[in-house]
Motif scaffolding. Sequence first.
Motif, mmCIF file in Angstrom:
data_model
loop_
_atom_site.group_PDB
_atom_site.id
_atom_site.type_symbol
_atom_site.label_atom_id
_atom_site.label_comp_id
_atom_site.label_asym_id
_atom_site.label_seq_id
_atom_site.Cartn_x
_atom_site.Cartn_y
_atom_site.Cartn_z
ATOM 1 N N ALA A 151 0.978 -1.356 0.142
ATOM 2 C CA ALA A 151 0.257 0.217 -0.387
ATOM 3 C C ALA A 151 1.209 0.993 -0.333
ATOM 4 O O ALA A 151 0.679 2.175 -0.946
ATOM 5 N N LYS A 152 2.191 1.060 0.777
ATOM 6 C CA LYS A 152 3.018 2.230 0.994
ATOM 7 C C LYS A 152 3.807 2.351 -1.000
ATOM 8 O O LYS A 152 3.504 3.967 -0.936
ATOM 9 N N ALA A 153 3.610 1.430 -1.288
ATOM 10 C CA ALA A 153 4.529 1.246 -2.748
ATOM 11 C C ALA A 153 3.385 2.540 -3.815
ATOM 12 O O ALA A 153 4.236 3.278 -4.161
ATOM 13 N N TRP A 154 2.340 1.752 -3.163
ATOM 14 C CA TRP A 154 1.082 1.871 -4.432
ATOM 15 C C TRP A 154 0.686 3.821 -4.392
ATOM 16 O O TRP A 154 1.026 4.758 -5.160
ATOM 17 N N GLU A 155 1.219 4.179 -3.087
ATOM 18 C CA GLU A 155 1.262 5.182 -2.564
ATOM 19 C C GLU A 155 2.073 6.259 -3.089
ATOM 20 O O GLU A 155 1.286 7.479 -3.545
ATOM 21 N N ARG A 156 3.325 5.921 -2.365
ATOM 22 C CA ARG A 156 4.411 6.410 -3.038
ATOM 23 C C ARG A 156 4.324 6.967 -4.177
ATOM 24 O O ARG A 156 4.404 7.820 -5.486
ATOM 25 N N ASP A 157 4.030 5.526 -5.668
ATOM 26 C CA ASP A 157 3.713 5.625 -7.251
ATOM 27 C C ASP A 157 2.288 6.938 -7.967
ATOM 28 O O ASP A 157 2.956 7.206 -7.996
ATOM 29 N N LEU A 158 1.735 6.794 -6.574
ATOM 30 C CA LEU A 158 0.789 7.547 -7.020
ATOM 31 C C LEU A 158 0.799 9.431 -7.077
ATOM 32 O O LEU A 158 1.226 10.116 -7.480
ATOM 33 N N VAL A 159 1.928 9.308 -5.370
ATOM 34 C CA VAL A 159 2.394 10.915 -5.621
ATOM 35 C C VAL A 159 3.271 11.682 -6.424
ATOM 36 O O VAL A 159 3.142 12.305 -6.829
ATOM 37 N N GLU A 160 4.418 10.605 -7.153
ATOM 38 C CA GLU A 160 4.962 10.948 -8.535
ATOM 39 C C GLU A 160 4.058 10.927 -9.586
ATOM 40 O O GLU A 160 4.856 11.402 -10.332
ATOM 41 N N GLN A 161 2.865 10.336 -9.634
ATOM 42 C CA GLN A 161 2.610 10.197 -10.989
ATOM 43 C C GLN A 161 2.107 11.844 -10.436
ATOM 44 O O GLN A 161 1.565 12.344 -12.108
ATOM 45 N N ARG A 162 1.208 12.573 -10.071
ATOM 46 C CA ARG A 162 0.398 13.258 -9.753
ATOM 47 C C ARG A 162 1.874 14.013 -9.365
ATOM 48 O O ARG A 162 1.128 15.385 -10.522
ATOM 49 N N GLN A 163 2.886 14.757 -9.208
ATOM 50 C CA GLN A 163 4.489 15.682 -9.463
ATOM 51 C C GLN A 163 4.204 15.245 -10.559
ATOM 52 O O GLN A 163 4.187 16.303 -11.403
ATOM 53 N N GLU A 164 4.767 14.215 -11.141
ATOM 54 C CA GLU A 164 4.609 14.096 -13.111
ATOM 55 C C GLU A 164 3.646 14.838 -14.083
ATOM 56 O O GLU A 164 4.063 15.835 -14.412
ATOM 57 N N LEU A 165 2.252 14.828 -13.246
ATOM 58 C CA LEU A 165 1.055 15.332 -13.990
ATOM 59 C C LEU A 165 0.863 16.859 -13.730
ATOM 60 O O LEU A 165 0.918 17.972 -15.153
ATOM 61 N N GLN A 166 1.774 17.106 -12.533
ATOM 62 C CA GLN A 166 1.359 18.580 -12.366
ATOM 63 C C GLN A 166 2.755 19.372 -13.345
ATOM 64 O O GLN A 166 3.162 20.350 -13.713
ATOM 65 N N ALA A 167 4.421 18.535 -13.336
ATOM 66 C CA ALA A 167 4.817 19.209 -14.105
ATOM 67 C C ALA A 167 4.775 19.821 -15.367
ATOM 68 O O ALA A 167 5.334 20.208 -16.657
ATOM 69 N N LEU A 168 4.330 18.255 -15.841
ATOM 70 C CA LEU A 168 3.486 18.891 -17.268
ATOM 71 C C LEU A 168 2.658 19.500 -18.154
ATOM 72 O O LEU A 168 2.632 19.758 -18.710
ATOM 73 N N ARG A 169 1.621 19.752 -16.992
ATOM 74 C CA ARG A 169 0.526 20.226 -16.991
ATOM 75 C C ARG A 169 1.172 22.059 -16.886
ATOM 76 O O ARG A 169 1.074 22.689 -17.640
ATOM 77 N N HIS A 170 2.348 22.484 -16.339
ATOM 78 C CA HIS A 170 3.396 23.670 -16.313
ATOM 79 C C HIS A 170 3.731 24.256 -16.550
ATOM 80 O O HIS A 170 4.239 25.316 -17.113
ATOM 81 N N SER A 171 4.347 22.649 -17.407
ATOM 82 C CA SER A 171 5.051 23.008 -18.925
ATOM 83 C C SER A 171 4.356 23.426 -20.202
ATOM 84 O O SER A 171 4.671 24.613 -20.545
#
Length: 309
Positions: free
Chosen positions: A59-79
């Motif tokens: 569960a913790k690993a999945w949560e970390r993956d979700l956080v990283e994906q959200r950060q990547e999505l935010q970076a893509l949106r900003h770019s």
Amino acid sequence: MNIIIVGRRHGESRNIKLTSTVKHLLLGLLFALPMAMGAAGYWLAERLSGDMALAPDAAKAWERDLVEQRQELQALRHSAEQEMAALTVRLAEIQSRVMRLDAVGERLVDSAGLPSDEFDFGVAPSVGGPIAAPESNYQVPEISNAIQQLADRITSREQQLDILDDLFAAQKLSEDTFVAGRPITKGWMSSRYGYRADPFTGRSAWHAGVDFAGKDGSDIVAVAAGVVTYSGPRYGYGNLVEVNHGNGYKTRYAHCKEIKVSVGDIVRKSDVIALMGSTGRSTGPHVHFEVFKNGRSVDPAAYIHRRPR
């Protein structure tokens, strides 16, 4: 050891006699069965406890993956937002350059005397053609590359139009500074260039210009574009205007009633520079017109009847 088995039907019974070997085997099974069940229970408990221990880590690993994906999505949106802002600025720049090209084109059309309805830069050009089958190896260019290509084409057109504008401007300047025509809008020639009877003494005297008589206060115009080098009274001339046209040419307009220009003013061909009068050594309203070429007085008649370029 004897085992008696009684059947359900008719109360029948059977006797089974067990040997000592079988008896010992059954006793061994009775002792081994509880041990086997305990071992199986321990193994099952260990397996279940291991799965329960892995669940929180997963569960913790999945949560970390979700956080990283959200950060990547935010970076893509900003770019993407930054790229859109840059494209907006670039498009605005190109639009301003296109407006400048339109202005230059309209001025060239006006300078060249072309029909304005055939070269209307305010309307998009008419285009068309049949639909062609797309090439199999064609790739749609990226927006930034397409915009850069358009900007490069506009830069090339700007350079070409600037060259044409310079050529037209040079040609127009040459035409405007070409000394030709009469210095009045209404009137008639009252005295020619050369020797004549002086109007005050009656003796033969040299007349270094031509006179145009007309109505008092009528317009006196420049016969070519140039710079005013003298503006004011001068002995014998009355109120005098002198214009330098370049290329060694200079003209004078004398006996003015009122002067409309000052020294240093740039005048264009046919601009009103003074009003006709009778100041100075004059017998009536007229303009005394002189032409100088390379510092020497010449007959203005050759320039009065000169065909404009």
